[in-house]
Write a protein that holds these residues in place. Structure first.
Motif, mmCIF file in Angstrom:
data_model
loop_
_atom_site.group_PDB
_atom_site.id
_atom_site.type_symbol
_atom_site.label_atom_id
_atom_site.label_comp_id
_atom_site.label_asym_id
_atom_site.label_seq_id
_atom_site.Cartn_x
_atom_site.Cartn_y
_atom_site.Cartn_z
ATOM 1 N N GLU A 1 4.702 9.258 2.008
ATOM 2 C CA GLU A 1 3.709 8.330 1.463
ATOM 3 C C GLU A 1 4.184 6.877 1.561
ATOM 4 O O GLU A 1 3.387 5.968 1.811
ATOM 5 N N ALA B 1 -3.152 3.773 -3.547
ATOM 6 C CA ALA B 1 -2.306 4.893 -3.171
ATOM 7 C C ALA B 1 -2.092 5.770 -4.409
ATOM 8 O O ALA B 1 -2.326 5.323 -5.539
ATOM 9 N N GLY C 1 -0.838 7.435 -7.677
ATOM 10 C CA GLY C 1 -0.035 6.899 -8.775
ATOM 11 C C GLY C 1 -0.341 7.665 -10.041
ATOM 12 O O GLY C 1 -0.996 8.714 -10.008
ATOM 13 N N THR D 1 -1.768 3.151 -12.303
ATOM 14 C CA THR D 1 -2.668 3.031 -11.154
ATOM 15 C C THR D 1 -4.087 3.428 -11.534
ATOM 16 O O THR D 1 -5.056 2.785 -11.120
ATOM 17 N N ALA E 1 5.176 2.472 -3.905
ATOM 18 C CA ALA E 1 4.096 2.113 -2.982
ATOM 19 C C ALA E 1 3.923 0.601 -2.883
ATOM 20 O O ALA E 1 3.569 0.072 -1.823
ATOM 21 N N GLY F 1 -0.424 1.385 -6.419
ATOM 22 C CA GLY F 1 0.129 2.723 -6.272
ATOM 23 C C GLY F 1 1.349 2.925 -7.138
ATOM 24 O O GLY F 1 1.858 1.995 -7.762
#
Length: 373
Positions: free
Chosen positions: A167, A291, A293, A297, A193, A157
């Motif tokens: 988040e 997650a 990004g 990511t 993250a 993430g």
């Protein structure tokens, strides 16, 4: 091949086997124990960065061994026998004394050394060799480390997620749930993250209220770009909750401006980002959660998809997209991946969910599939 990382192991092996044939001796100072080496044969033995006197070195070569010398003037150990420990890369920096993280920390000093080579240029030969030796040593140490952690689940993430963002809490709750499930949580080792997942794992032995308290402490400095305050807040959490659970970080000095996150207990930090990213995805056989990004990511999404698509490692692992709106509309990688998967085995292991509970449910009911190669 038998590997030995301390003098005691070398002495035990010589006493038991009567030779050092076919072994690897890594980072052991044998300069005061020359008689140990010269009393046995060293056929096929490899000495990596060991202290060897002239007599011992001549004996090693004469009996069929090889010795790689230590490399002077480096801020790191190219032949290190183990992963970095929690907090080791912060050595030299103290929030209560003069000097910033960027000036003092081992992490920063290594990054400055690596930045001496301009982008797009090849390092000098010895510098390039030092990087490769270091990353190989980390690879080796990571393989040994994971012998005790067979079920690795990774969280990818964005690094720009603030500690105060909703988040961040969601990913921390997920990391906590994964660790409580008995899975070994691994991340890219940076802020955002990635830090949240390692934080959740660290707090997993504690009551749920511990996360609320930790987030309040971290909110004092939520942005890693103000590194000294950011890291000081992390230390406050570690002092308040000093007996957390194990997890893994796999960062890189390619993104050296990002401090290595503080909540992972073992750190496999690399110079080569390509090796780091592909390796992290390869070890995460229990699954990968993505997650939200940006470019990094997204790159990891399709690196993982490639491993699953071609069943590179003989294991097809679940891929979970966390945040349906983001992955289907904002950055619609999930629909593209489903099209790519088609009828292949990993098509059924792709999920798009909202919240930590839903991500855990998907992972529980979609275990990895081992494929005959």
């Amino acid at each position: 091949m038998r590997e030995m990382h301390d003098l005691g192991s070398v002495l035990d092996h010589v006493g038991r086997e009567g030779s050092l044939d076919g072994t690897v001796v890594q980072g052991v100072d044998l300069s005061e124990s020359e008689h140990v080496v010269t009393s046995v044969t060293c056929r096929g033995t490899t000495f990596l960065g060991c202290g060897l006197g002239p007599g011992a070195l001549a004996h090693v070569i004469a009996t069929g061994g090889i010795a790689f010398p230590d490399l002077d003037g480096l801020p790191f150990e190219p032949y290190r026998p183990r992963l970095y420990a929690q907090g080791e890369l912060l050595h030299g920096w103290d929030p209560d004394t003069a000097g910033s993280f960027d000036e003092r920390a081992l992490d920063s000093r290594i990054h400055r050394w690596s930045s001496l080579t301009p982008p797009g240029r090849n390092p000098e030969v010895l510098d390039a060799l030092a990087r490769r030796l270091h990353d190989h040593a980390i690879d080796d140490a990571l393989g040994e480390h994971l012998d005790d952690h067979p079920e690795v689940v990774a969280v990818m993430g964005g690094h720009s997620v603030l500690r105060t963002d909703a988040e961040y809490r969601t990913v921390a709750e997920l990391g906590r749930a994964m660790a409580r499930e008995g899975w070994y949580v691994a991340t890219g080792g940076g802020p955002g993250a990635m830090e949240a997942a390692n934080l959740g794992a660290w707090l997993s032995p504690r009551d749920d209220d511990a996360l609320d308290e930790a987030l309040a402490l971290l909110s004092v400095e939520p942005d890693f770009h103000r590194a000294d305050g950011y890291l000081a807040a992390g230390l406050d959490v570690l002092r308040r909750f000093d007996d957390g659970a194990d997890s893994l970080a796999v960062p890189t000095w390619f993104y050296g401006h990002e401090p290595t996150n503080q909540f992972a207990t073992s750190v496999a930090k690399y110079f080569a980002n390509s090796i780091r990213e592909d390796g992290l995805l390869a070890i995460a056989t229990r699954g990968v959660v993505f997650a939200p990004g940006a470019a990094g990511t997204l790159q990891e999404v399709f690196q993982d998809a490639t491993q699953n698509h071609y069943e590179v490692f003989g294991v097809v692992s679940p891929m979970v997209f966390l945040d349906t709106e983001f992955w289907t509309r904002t950055l619609p990688a999930e629909p593209l991946l489903r099209t790519l998967a088609g009828e292949r085995a990993y098509a059924d292991l792709v999920g798009c969910v909202d919240g930590a509970d839903a991500a855990m449910a998907f992972l529980r009911y979609h275990p990895p599939v081992t494929r005959a190669r």
